[in-house]
Every structure is written in structure tokens, then in C-alpha cells.
Design an enzyme around this catalytic site. Structure first.
Site, PDB file in Angstrom:
ATOM      1  N   GLY A  12     -11.692  36.208  19.659  1.00  0.00           N
ATOM      2  CA  GLY A  12     -12.287  36.826  18.742  1.00  0.00           C
ATOM      3  C   GLY A  12     -12.178  38.555  18.146  1.00  0.00           C
ATOM      4  N   ASN A  14     -10.842  40.364  16.010  1.00  0.00           N
ATOM      5  CA  ASN A  14     -11.110  40.495  15.013  1.00  0.00           C
ATOM      6  C   ASN A  14     -12.357  39.727  13.873  1.00  0.00           C
ATOM      7  OD1 ASN A  14      -8.435  40.982  13.598  1.00  0.00           O
ATOM      8  ND2 ASN A  14      -7.702  39.568  14.780  1.00  0.00           N
ATOM      9  N   LEU A  91      -5.843  29.237  14.635  1.00  0.00           N
ATOM     10  CA  LEU A  91      -4.284  28.707  14.475  1.00  0.00           C
ATOM     11  C   LEU A  91      -4.548  27.516  14.415  1.00  0.00           C
ATOM     12  CD1 LEU A  91      -3.933  29.828  18.318  1.00  0.00           C
ATOM     13  CD2 LEU A  91      -3.379  31.560  16.370  1.00  0.00           C
ATOM     14  N   ASN A 108      -6.039  35.270   4.953  1.00  0.00           N
ATOM     15  CA  ASN A 108      -5.750  35.677   6.839  1.00  0.00           C
ATOM     16  C   ASN A 108      -5.192  36.634   7.383  1.00  0.00           C
ATOM     17  OD1 ASN A 108      -4.451  33.805   9.251  1.00  0.00           O
ATOM     18  ND2 ASN A 108      -2.649  33.891   8.560  1.00  0.00           N
ATOM     19  N   HIS A 110      -2.494  37.786   9.842  1.00  0.00           N
ATOM     20  CA  HIS A 110      -1.379  38.177  10.353  1.00  0.00           C
ATOM     21  C   HIS A 110      -0.384  38.561  11.133  1.00  0.00           C
ATOM     22  CE1 HIS A 110       2.205  35.500  11.476  1.00  0.00           C
ATOM     23  NE2 HIS A 110       2.749  36.093  11.093  1.00  0.00           N
ATOM     24  N   ASP A 151       1.693  31.336   5.680  1.00  0.00           N
ATOM     25  CA  ASP A 151       1.032  32.239   5.906  1.00  0.00           C
ATOM     26  C   ASP A 151       2.621  33.191   4.439  1.00  0.00           C
ATOM     27  OD1 ASP A 151       2.193  32.161   9.329  1.00  0.00           O
ATOM     28  OD2 ASP A 151       0.351  32.446   8.386  1.00  0.00           O
TER      29      ASP A 151
HETATM   30  C1  GRF Z   1      -4.089  38.062  17.306  1.00  0.00           C
HETATM   31  O1  GRF Z   1      -2.707  38.315  17.576  1.00  0.00           O
HETATM   32  C2  GRF Z   1      -4.656  36.926  15.957  1.00  0.00           C
HETATM   33  O2  GRF Z   1      -3.329  38.428  15.052  1.00  0.00           O
HETATM   34  C3  GRF Z   1      -3.687  36.223  15.842  1.00  0.00           C
HETATM   35  O3  GRF Z   1      -4.232  36.012  16.586  1.00  0.00           O
HETATM   36  C4  GRF Z   1      -4.094  36.791  17.868  1.00  0.00           C
HETATM   37  C5  GRF Z   1      -5.775  36.593  18.565  1.00  0.00           C
HETATM   38  O4  GRF Z   1      -7.009  37.110  17.790  1.00  0.00           O
HETATM   39  N1  GRF Z   1      -4.027  35.937  14.486  1.00  0.00           N
HETATM   40  P1  GRF Z   1      -8.321  37.340  18.021  1.00  0.00           P
HETATM   41  O5  GRF Z   1      -8.193  38.302  19.048  1.00  0.00           O
HETATM   42  O6  GRF Z   1      -8.713  36.067  17.948  1.00  0.00           O
HETATM   43  O7  GRF Z   1      -9.202  37.570  16.869  1.00  0.00           O
END
Ligand code: GRF
Length: 208
Positions: A12, A14, A91, A108, A110, A151
Site C-alpha cells: 500500500g 501507492n 494484482l 492503474n 504499472h 496494461d
Molecule cells: C509496486 O511495484 C506497484 O507498482 C505494483 O505493486 C507494487 C507494490 O505497490 N503495482 P504498493 O506498495 O502495494 O502500492
């Protein structure tokens, strides 16, 4: 006020960048009305709770049929009624019925410069492992609208990040997060919330 739901799977970071962006004013006109994880007990759920954001887990393994998982997911989204759905380290392949229910309203992040190192099998650390195996000197991150493909939706923004000698996948992933993901995603949300970007005729249209 743009209502967003953030979908997560793991750490988390992001999501945290979005929470922090709203708190410090770099993301305006936006409210996170819910966080949905497909995994129990992940740090992103703790981050949501710490920020007082309603958090839900809808785990595919708890449904006998994939269609039932999809229905549960769509029902929760309908309950939260977001204007925009943000996939942040999420994911799970988005079902077609979700894409058609929210046309131009799912984005999204990526961790590569699409169309490199993306599509089926390219997620999380594996993206950076492949980039290092290929020997690229520059990688980065991409924010895009989500369509039926993996994607493949219209690109909103990208940011390049240098690959350095001796990088491990973990070191490179962290650099891509710090220098690209955590900057691009909040900025894309703020742009969308303030009418500067939208998806039109299958492309990202930016109002200058
Ligand atoms: C990150 O590399 C993101 O780009 C990918 O999953 C990884 C973990 O993301 N989609 P987060 O820390 O859970 O946001």
C-alpha cells in the site's frame, strides 16, 4: 468532490502516497470513500484504517466461483459509488463487467514504461527482474486508463527512472516507486479530479 475507491493487494505505498497527497493538498477535490483489498492482513489495510478510511477485504479464494468473487467486488463498488477507481498495487485481473460498468473511470499504476515489461506475468518485483535481465538502462512507471486488456489501456503519464550498475530488483523497485509511482499516481488523480484529463474515444485527452 471526486469520490475514489483505491484497490490494493499488499504494502500500500501507492495508497499511502494518495492519502498523503490529499492531506498535504497536492491532491485536491478528492475523497477516498473506500479501500478494497483482495488479501487479508496486508499493510495497505492498516494504512487505510490509520487514515480513517473504510477498508474491505474481498478475497477470491473465499468464493467457489470466480463469477461470485466478481459479483461481490462489483456489489461493494456499487455500494461505495466511486467516481473513479484507482488500482494501486492491485494484482487482480479486472473483469470485463467492471471495465464496462466504469468506462474511463478506472486507472492503474504499472512499474514500467509500457509497452515494455507489462502484460500477463509482469507484476510487482517480476517487472524489475525482467528489466534487469534485459539490461535496460532506463525504466520507470506508467499510469493508464484500464480497458479490457492487461496494461493495454490509454496511457495517461509516464516517468523515466535510471537503472544503475549493481541494482538488485528490490533496489530498482524502490527507486521506481520513489521517483515515479508515488509522483505519477497522485498527480493523475488530481488531474482527473480537476477535469484536466479524461478518456475519450479510447484515448487519454488532456485539457491544457
Ligand atoms: C509496486 O511495484 C506497484 O507498482 C505494483 O505493486 C507494487 C507494490 O505497490 N503495482 P504498493 O506498495 O502495494 O502500492
Amino acid at each position: 468532490m471526486l469520490k475514489i475507491v483505491v484497490c490494493v493487494s499488499g504494502g500500500g505505498t501507492n495508497l499511502q502516497a494518495i492519502i498523503d497527497g490529499i492531506a498535504n493538498g497536492s491532491i485536491t477535490n478528492t475523497e477516498i470513500v473506500g479501500v478494497i483489498s483482495n488479501n487479508h492482513g496486508v499493510k495497505s489495510l492498516d494504512r487505510a484504517k490509520a487514515a480513517g478510511i473504510p477498508a474491505f477485504t474481498i478475497c477470491p479464494r473465499e468464493f467457489s466461483e470466480r463469477a461470485d468473487f466478481h459479483k461481490a467486488f462489483l456489489d461493494k463498488l456499487a455500494e461505495l459509488a466511486p467516481d473513479l477507481i484507482v488500482l494501486a498495487g492491485f494484482l487482480v485481473k479486472i473483469p470485463e463487467e467492471m471495465v464496462s460498468a466504469y468506462p474511463g473511470r478506472i486507472i492503474n499504476i504499472h512499474p514500467s514504461l509500457i509497452p515494455s515489461f507489462c502484460g500477463v506475468g509482469y507484476y510487482g518485483l517480476r517487472v524489475h527482474e525482467r528489466a534487469l535481465e534485459r539490461g535496460v538502462k532506463v525504466t520507470g512507471a506508467t499510469v493508464h486508463f484500464v480497458n479490457e486488456g492487461m496494461d493495454e489501456g490509454p496511457i495517461i503519464s509516464q516517468k523515466a527512472v535510471n537503472v544503475l550498475d549493481g541494482d538488485t530488483p528490490e533496489v530498482l523497485q524502490r527507486r521506481v516507486m520513489e521517483e515515479a509511482e508515488w509522483i505519477l499516481l497522485p498527480r493523475a488523480i488530481d488531474d482527473y479530479a480537476n477535469g484536466r484529463i479524461r478518456m475519450e474515444n479510447g484515448r487519454c485527452v488532456r485539457k491544457v
